[in-house]
Design an enzyme around this catalytic site. Structure first.
Site, mmCIF file in Angstrom:
data_model
loop_
_atom_site.group_PDB
_atom_site.id
_atom_site.type_symbol
_atom_site.label_atom_id
_atom_site.label_comp_id
_atom_site.label_asym_id
_atom_site.label_seq_id
_atom_site.Cartn_x
_atom_site.Cartn_y
_atom_site.Cartn_z
ATOM 1 N N SER A 124 0.830 -1.201 0.000
ATOM 2 C CA SER A 124 0.000 0.000 0.000
ATOM 3 C C SER A 124 0.866 1.253 0.000
ATOM 4 O O SER A 124 2.005 1.243 0.500
ATOM 5 C CB SER A 124 -0.890 -0.006 1.246
ATOM 6 N N TYR A 148 -2.062 0.529 9.808
ATOM 7 C CA TYR A 148 -2.139 -0.215 8.549
ATOM 8 C C TYR A 148 -0.855 -0.056 7.741
ATOM 9 O O TYR A 148 -0.276 -1.044 7.262
ATOM 10 C CB TYR A 148 -3.339 0.273 7.745
ATOM 11 N N LYS A 152 1.880 -2.987 6.685
ATOM 12 C CA LYS A 152 2.273 -3.247 5.300
ATOM 13 C C LYS A 152 3.778 -3.045 5.096
ATOM 14 O O LYS A 152 4.421 -3.781 4.337
ATOM 15 C CB LYS A 152 1.472 -2.355 4.353
#
Length: 332
Positions: A124, A148, A152
């Site tokens: 991402s 998040y 990642k």
């Protein structure tokens, strides 16, 4: 070739499976076996001519990863994730799925010393954090500002290290925000980028929670499937030990999106966008990157749209059968 897609019930996984079922190939390589995995049993690709298996499984649960690699798929596409907004709201779930599940998969492969598949890892743009240069290259440091993004980034580092050690042949692709996502909104903080286009194109009202000058990086779902196909079949020798790349896309503001919508569907569609500021969403989006130098990915053969108008046209072709929206006469 045997392909396993983990996260196959999600939008990108479903579209990838349907592309493979329709063509019988991934890229130019024939596929005779397809395994689809998600926490809910995937329904996609039921018309696949080869052997198709659909499984309900949680990658973060003990023993799941070992079971998934027991048949030694040639390519594993790892799309399973808790998305950005949900990972920020539920700290434990985000780390359990996005980090623990990823490491469980990588370690299951590592412990089988005679097995080294191609692993395509969905990363991402959230791995990057402000302050940003005007355009971000692949060498920009990973300083995520969300849980998040941190999860990642950890996955990217594991992918590089496990590939360097020869446990598998990994390719990490940092997806742009996929727009226009079909179906209903998900829990990603970026969901509104699609909503302000998808809903008006279908004659429905949409909520815009941020200012018009917010800029972001976009590609279509069709381009996303193409990224995976290329990553699954490309010659990885040129990548060396740097296995993660930002994918090509279009840098556009919310205002650019709205004007592209106006070009395609007129003022009636634009008038269906209702502005309702959401400080929580605005705060998350403010920490995201806005423009990228993707020369490396382009040189490696990855391709995407070059204008936001093209992204809307892809949505009309793929999700609305090429029909032009008649917003003025649409009943809401």
């Amino acid at each position: 070739m045997h392909i396993t897609i983990i996260g196959a019930a999600g939008m990108i996984g479903r579209k990838l499976a349907e592309r493979i079922a329709r063509t019988g190939k991934i890229g130019e390589r024939p596929v005779n076996r397809l395994t689809l995995v998600d926490v809910v049993e995937p329904e996609a690709a039921t018309d696949f001519a080869g052997e198709r298996t659909a499984l309900s499984a949680d990658l973060s649960e003990p023993g799941t990863a070992e079971r998934l690699i027991a048949e030694r798929p040639d390519v594993i596409v790892h799309l399973a994730a808790v998305v950005s907004g949900e990972a920020e709201a539920d700290f434990d779930k985000g780390y359990r799925v996005n980090l623990d599940g990823t490491r469980a998969l990588f370690d299951a492969i590592r412990t089988d010393e005679s097995y080294a598949p191609r692993v395509v890892y969905a990363s991402s743009l959230a791995v990057f954090g402000a302050p940003f240069p005007p355009r971000i290259g692949d060498d920009f440091h990973l300083t995520p500002l969300t849980s998040y993004g941190t999860q990642k980034a950890m996955g990217e580092l594991l992918l590089d290290d496990y590939t360097r050690r020869g446990f598998f042949d990994g390719v990490g692709i940092r997806f742009p925000t996929i727009c226009i996502r079909p179906g209903k909104p998900n829990k990603a903080a970026s969901s509104f980028f699609s909503g302000i286009l998808r809903e008006p194109l279908n004659g429905q009202e949409a909520v815009l929670p941020v200012d018009d000058d917010v800029r972001h990086w976009f590609a279509s779902a069709r381009a996303a499937v193409g990224f995976i196909e290329h990553a699954a079949t490309m010659d990885t020798n040129r990548l060396g030990t740097r296995r993660n790349m930002t994918m090509p896309g279009v840098s556009a503001t919310v205002a650019d999106q709205i004007e592209a919508l106006r070009d395609v569907a007129g003022d009636h569609a634009v008038n269906l966008i209702r502005r309702e500021p959401d400080p929580a969403v605005a705060r998350i989006v403010a920490g995201w990157p806005r423009d990228f130098d993707t020369t490396r990915a382009h040189d490696m053969g990855f391709r995407a749209e070059t204008s936001f108008r093209q992204i809307i046209e892809v949505y009309l072709e793929d999700e609305m059968d090429g029909r032009r929206p008649d917003i003025a006469n649409h009943k809401t």
